[in-house]
Every structure is written in C-alpha cells, then in structure tokens.
Design an enzyme around this catalytic site. Structure first.
Site, PDB file in Angstrom:
ATOM      1  N   ASP A   1       0.862  -1.194   0.000  1.00 24.83           N
ATOM      2  CA  ASP A   1       0.000   0.000   0.000  1.00 24.83           C
ATOM      3  C   ASP A   1       0.893   1.237   0.000  1.00 24.83           C
ATOM      4  OD1 ASP A   1      -1.993   1.940   0.433  1.00 24.83           O
ATOM      5  OD2 ASP A   1      -1.848   1.686   2.605  1.00 24.83           O
TER       6      ASP A   1
ATOM      7  N   THR B   1       2.707   9.463   2.492  1.00 21.52           N
ATOM      8  CA  THR B   1       3.675   9.594   3.582  1.00 21.52           C
ATOM      9  C   THR B   1       4.458   8.314   3.822  1.00 21.52           C
ATOM     10  OG1 THR B   1       2.244  11.227   4.667  1.00 21.52           O
ATOM     11  CG2 THR B   1       3.968  10.208   6.010  1.00 21.52           C
ATOM     12  N   ASN B   2       3.753   7.185   3.860  1.00 15.65           N
ATOM     13  CA  ASN B   2       4.391   5.901   4.155  1.00 15.65           C
ATOM     14  C   ASN B   2       3.974   4.835   3.159  1.00 15.65           C
ATOM     15  OD1 ASN B   2       5.776   6.587   6.697  1.00 15.65           O
ATOM     16  ND2 ASN B   2       3.708   6.799   7.531  1.00 15.65           N
TER      17      ASN B   2
ATOM     18  N   TYR C   1     -18.882   7.268  -7.928  1.00 17.24           N
ATOM     19  CA  TYR C   1     -18.279   8.597  -7.975  1.00 17.24           C
ATOM     20  C   TYR C   1     -18.589   9.232  -9.327  1.00 17.24           C
ATOM     21  CZ  TYR C   1     -14.720  11.317  -5.380  1.00 17.24           C
ATOM     22  OH  TYR C   1     -14.060  12.222  -4.590  1.00 17.24           O
TER      23      TYR C   1
ATOM     24  N   GLY D   1      -8.959   7.850  -5.187  1.00 18.75           N
ATOM     25  CA  GLY D   1      -7.717   7.147  -4.904  1.00 18.75           C
ATOM     26  C   GLY D   1      -7.937   5.654  -4.714  1.00 18.75           C
TER      27      GLY D   1
ATOM     28  N   ASP E   1      -6.503   3.650  -2.724  1.00 19.39           N
ATOM     29  CA  ASP E   1      -6.550   3.249  -1.318  1.00 19.39           C
ATOM     30  C   ASP E   1      -7.960   3.378  -0.743  1.00 19.39           C
ATOM     31  OD1 ASP E   1      -6.408   6.029  -1.587  1.00 19.39           O
ATOM     32  OD2 ASP E   1      -5.344   6.306   0.307  1.00 19.39           O
TER      33      ASP E   1
ATOM     34  N   THR F   1      -2.468  11.072   5.562  1.00 19.28           N
ATOM     35  CA  THR F   1      -1.970  12.399   5.217  1.00 19.28           C
ATOM     36  C   THR F   1      -3.131  13.387   5.189  1.00 19.28           C
ATOM     37  OG1 THR F   1      -0.225  11.374   3.902  1.00 19.28           O
ATOM     38  CG2 THR F   1      -0.662  13.716   3.529  1.00 19.28           C
TER      39      THR F   1
END
Length: 299
Positions: free
Chosen positions: A6, A10-11, A100, A107, A109, A158
């Site tokens: 994933d 940020t990570n 959507y 995104g 995720d 984030t």
C-alpha cells in the site's frame, strides 16, 4: 504467501499474508527518490530480520496513490521476488460498483478500504458496545437493522478521509479533510509563540498551559470533526451506517469520538488481500477499479 503493498503519500506499508492471516506488517517512508533496486534491498532486509522465508512469497498486489512510485513498486517485486504483481487499476475486479461522478478521480486506497470495510460489516452484523453511547439526534435514521447497514470508513492518513459504502456494497464517495499532522504543522509553523508538541491525549479538555491547550485542540478538535461529519453523512444517506477507522492516529482519536465503533490498523492490507482473491478466482468481483488520478490519493 501474498505480499500486499500500500503506497501512500507519507508511508508505504508492506503486508505478508498467509491465507487470511497477516503474518507481518512493515512500513517505510514514501521516498520518491529511491529506485526499485534500493527498495528491493530494503524490503528483503526487513523481511529477513523477521525470518520470513522469501522463497514462499509467490504472489503480490500493489495499490498506489503516488503515480511516480507505482512502477517502482512493480520493479521492486519483480527484482526481489521474481514475480509480476497485480496492480490495483483498470480491469481489476473489486466486487464493488463505484458511483463517484468521475471514478478516475478516486484514490485506489479509498476503494481498497471500502472493500475491506464492507466485508467487515458483513461479518459483524451487530455493533460493538461502546462505553459512551452516541447522543441521540431527532433527524438521524433508525439504526436497528444492522444487517443491512452501510459503512463509513474514517482514514487518518496524510488527509483525513471519510468514505461511504451503501448496504449493497457500492462506493458512493465521501469527504476529504486536512490531515491531523498537516494541520498541526501549519499551527506550529504559523504561530510564533507556539512550539511543536507531541500529538497526544491531554489530561483534560481545558488546557492550563500551551502544550496541553494545543493537544486538546488537536485531539478533541478532530474527535468533534469526526462526530460532526459522521452525523451529517448518516442523516444525508438516510440508512444505518457502521463506522470503522484506520490510519496512523486512529487509535488516539477513535476513543474520544462517539461514532467510531472499531479501529483496524490493517484495513487496507485486508482489502488488498480480498481484491487479490477475487481476481485469482476469475469472476469473484464485477466492477473494474479505475486508475487513480495524479495526486488523487489521500493516505
């Protein structure tokens, strides 16, 4: 074993799963300057430290909201494990219709989290008991029919995102708010007399020094934001909605809210496993996931 990756802003999270069991969960910084070779060495070393038999990793799936890192992760898997990963994108079966307005702008995720959260609702029809019950609101819908409930995913990444899934398992959309760390950094950098503080639970709501006052504003302020938005979402949707949280600061904020029922640190990795299984079964899902637009991810 399955390697689930994933990629957030940020990570990057790496999960090693055997069946439904997450055996290992690793993290590193989303460094855009690293090459596939560098990531391959890093990941192999991290797994080796945990005594993972690398030869047993025979499949992989990648979800990325950082376009520049997507190919890098594919290269990592190919170099480190000699396999071609499944990439969450066009043609991938998710088992979830995406409602959507422009599906390409959501995104990856967020869809992966939604898939996992809908499965969570299916497996847990009754809500978890809470120490502090939510305040009643005359305009909110009856929450008695939990088996037919939708779900709202609150992801403290984030950005702080709220994603809504219908009882039928359709992704509707949601809300994007500034992340906790981003907001805190803006406060620290713009206020000359306020120093950087640890984001932690203060001893009381009424702060009696600058540190506790800022901690109260950050923690309880975001708890109020969550409760306020979840209440509005439930009233607008008009059907019962369960609420699950994930993300780095979820375990700090969730207990201070009246609406979050559970926290799952590994929700995204679970969603990646489900999507991989649905594609491996050839026909387990029905809705292809569109590609995330550049910068469209929020983690």
């Amino acid at each position: 074993m399955l390697l689930a990756i994933d990629v957030g802003n940020t990570n990057i999270s790496f999960g090693v799963l055997e069946g439904e069991v997450l055996q290992h969960h690793l993290r590193c910084e989303s460094a855009r300057s690293r090459t596939s070779d560098e990531y391959a060495v890093l990941v192999r070393q991290m797994l080796d430290l945990r005594r993972v038999d690398l030869a047993r990793i025979d499949s992989a799936i990648v979800a990325s909201v950082v376009p520049t890192l997507t190919d890098t992760m594919v290269g990592l898997v190919e170099r480190a494990f000699g396999i071609e990963p499944l990439v969450v994108g066009p043609g991938i079966k998710t088992g979830m219709a995406i409602l959507y307005e422009n599906p390409r702008e959501v995104g990856a995720d967020r869809i992966v989290n939604a898939v996992a959260a809908h499965e969570w609702v299916r497996r847990q029809p009754e809500p978890a008991p809470r120490a502090a019950p939510a305040r009643a609101h005359a305009a909110e819908p009856d929450r008695g029919d939990h088996a037919a409930a939708g779900v709202i995913v609150v992801d403290f990444g984030t950005a702080t995102t709220f994603d809504c899934v219908t009882p039928k398992g359709e992704y509707l959309g949601g809300v994007i708010a500034p992340g906790i760390q981003i907001s805190a950094e803006a406060l620290f950098s713009r206020a000359a007399r306020l120093s950087r503080v640890e984001i932690a639970l203060p001893p009381r709501v009424v702060g009696r020094n600058p540190v506790h006052s800022m901690q109260s504003g950050i923690v309880y302020g975001y708890a109020g934001l969550v409760d306020g938005l979840v209440g509005r979402l439930r009233r607008e949707l008009g059907y019962p909605c369960r609420v699950i949280a994930t993300g780095g600061l979820a375990r700090l904020i969730a207990p201070q809210t009246e609406t979050i029922e559970g926290v799952d640190d590994d929700l995204t990795l679970t969603g990646l496993r489900l999507i991989y299984e649905r594609n491996a079964e050839r026909g387990g899902g029905h809705a292809p996931l569109p590609p995330a637009a550049g910068g469209g991810g929020q983690d």
